[in-house]
Design a protein around this motif. Structure first.
Motif, short mmCIF file in Angstrom:
data_model
loop_
_atom_site.label_atom_id
_atom_site.label_comp_id
_atom_site.label_asym_id
_atom_site.label_seq_id
_atom_site.Cartn_x
_atom_site.Cartn_y
_atom_site.Cartn_z
N LYS A 194 0.87 -1.18 0.00
CA LYS A 194 0.00 0.00 0.00
C LYS A 194 0.90 1.23 0.00
CE LYS A 194 -3.78 -2.19 2.42
NZ LYS A 194 -4.69 -2.14 3.57
N ASN A 195 0.55 2.20 -0.84
CA ASN A 195 1.34 3.42 -0.97
C ASN A 195 0.43 4.62 -1.00
OD1 ASN A 195 4.17 2.24 -1.74
ND2 ASN A 195 2.66 1.10 -2.89
N LEU A 196 0.85 5.69 -0.38
CA LEU A 196 0.11 6.94 -0.39
C LEU A 196 0.77 7.88 -1.38
CD1 LEU A 196 -2.04 8.83 0.84
CD2 LEU A 196 -0.32 9.47 2.55
N ILE A 197 0.00 8.31 -2.35
CA ILE A 197 0.52 9.25 -3.35
C ILE A 197 -0.22 10.57 -3.13
CG2 ILE A 197 0.71 9.76 -5.82
CD1 ILE A 197 0.78 6.70 -6.27
N TYR A 198 0.52 11.62 -2.82
CA TYR A 198 -0.09 12.92 -2.57
C TYR A 198 0.77 14.00 -3.22
CZ TYR A 198 3.45 13.50 1.06
OH TYR A 198 4.64 13.61 1.73
N GLY A 199 0.19 15.16 -3.40
CA GLY A 199 0.93 16.28 -3.97
C GLY A 199 -0.02 17.42 -4.31
N TRP A 200 0.56 18.52 -4.75
CA TRP A 200 -0.20 19.69 -5.16
C TRP A 200 -1.03 19.36 -6.40
CZ3 TRP A 200 -0.38 23.49 -1.82
CH2 TRP A 200 0.70 23.68 -0.96
N ASN A 201 -2.01 20.19 -6.68
CA ASN A 201 -2.77 20.06 -7.92
C ASN A 201 -1.81 20.13 -9.10
OD1 ASN A 201 -5.15 19.93 -6.49
ND2 ASN A 201 -5.64 22.09 -6.77
N TYR A 202 -2.08 19.36 -10.11
CA TYR A 202 -1.28 19.31 -11.35
C TYR A 202 0.14 18.81 -11.11
CZ TYR A 202 -5.19 22.12 -12.86
OH TYR A 202 -6.46 22.57 -13.11
N SER A 203 0.31 17.95 -10.10
CA SER A 203 1.65 17.41 -9.84
C SER A 203 1.85 16.00 -10.39
CB SER A 203 1.96 17.45 -8.34
OG SER A 203 1.07 16.62 -7.63
N GLY A 204 0.78 15.39 -10.97
CA GLY A 204 0.93 14.09 -11.62
C GLY A 204 0.23 12.93 -10.96
N THR A 234 -3.04 12.08 -10.89
CA THR A 234 -4.02 11.46 -11.79
C THR A 234 -3.31 10.74 -12.92
OG1 THR A 234 -5.67 13.14 -11.25
CG2 THR A 234 -5.99 11.92 -13.30
N THR A 235 -2.22 11.28 -13.39
CA THR A 235 -1.45 10.62 -14.44
C THR A 235 -0.97 9.26 -13.98
OG1 THR A 235 -0.73 12.76 -15.31
CG2 THR A 235 0.59 10.85 -15.93
N LEU A 236 -0.44 9.18 -12.77
CA LEU A 236 -0.01 7.89 -12.23
C LEU A 236 -1.18 6.93 -12.08
CD1 LEU A 236 2.57 8.90 -9.47
CD2 LEU A 236 3.03 7.92 -11.72
N SER A 237 -2.31 7.43 -11.60
CA SER A 237 -3.46 6.54 -11.43
C SER A 237 -3.94 6.01 -12.77
CB SER A 237 -4.59 7.24 -10.68
OG SER A 237 -5.19 8.24 -11.47
N ARG A 238 -3.84 6.80 -13.84
CA ARG A 238 -4.22 6.32 -15.17
C ARG A 238 -3.26 5.24 -15.67
NH1 ARG A 238 -5.75 12.25 -17.41
NH2 ARG A 238 -7.88 12.27 -16.59
N LEU A 239 -1.98 5.40 -15.39
CA LEU A 239 -1.02 4.35 -15.76
C LEU A 239 -1.33 3.05 -15.02
CD1 LEU A 239 2.44 6.17 -15.86
CD2 LEU A 239 1.29 5.03 -17.75
N PHE A 240 -1.56 3.14 -13.72
CA PHE A 240 -1.88 1.95 -12.93
C PHE A 240 -3.20 1.32 -13.40
CE2 PHE A 240 0.67 4.11 -9.40
CZ PHE A 240 1.82 3.43 -9.74
#
Length: 90
Positions: A43-53, A55-61
């Motif tokens: 399990k991994n937590l991916i967080y960041g500012w808006n437009y930091s990527g 959603t892009t990572l979630s689309r790849l996964f």
């Protein structure tokens, strides 16, 4: 991109250990995994500012999980380390 779909359908989903490279995709225009980066866990937590990527990572996964191509990812290249063979698409 049709070749990618065939490759994804023919592979089993494996435990992803890390993201080695992403090229030509949003903020990941030319990402290479920095030396010393820890492996991903179960399990991994991916967080960041808006437009930091995020959603892009979630689309790849999601593409790997569904084994179907995503038109939003057309033309990109990526490589993931897994517990078996790397997943690389161009």
């Amino acid at each position: 991109m049709h070749d990618v779909a065939i490759k994804l359908v023919s592979r089993e989903i494996e435990m992803i250990k890390g993201i080695t490279r992403i090229k030509g995709l949003g903020v990941y225009d030319n990402y290479t995994k920095p030396a010393g980066t820890s492996e991903l866990g179960i399990k991994n937590l991916i967080y960041g500012w808006n437009y930091s990527g995020k959603t892009t990572l979630s689309r790849l996964f999601a593409q790997l999980e569904s084994k179907k191509t995503n038109s939003d990812l057309a033309g990109c290249e990526f490589s993931f380390d897994t517990d078996n063979q790397p997943i690389t698409e161009k």
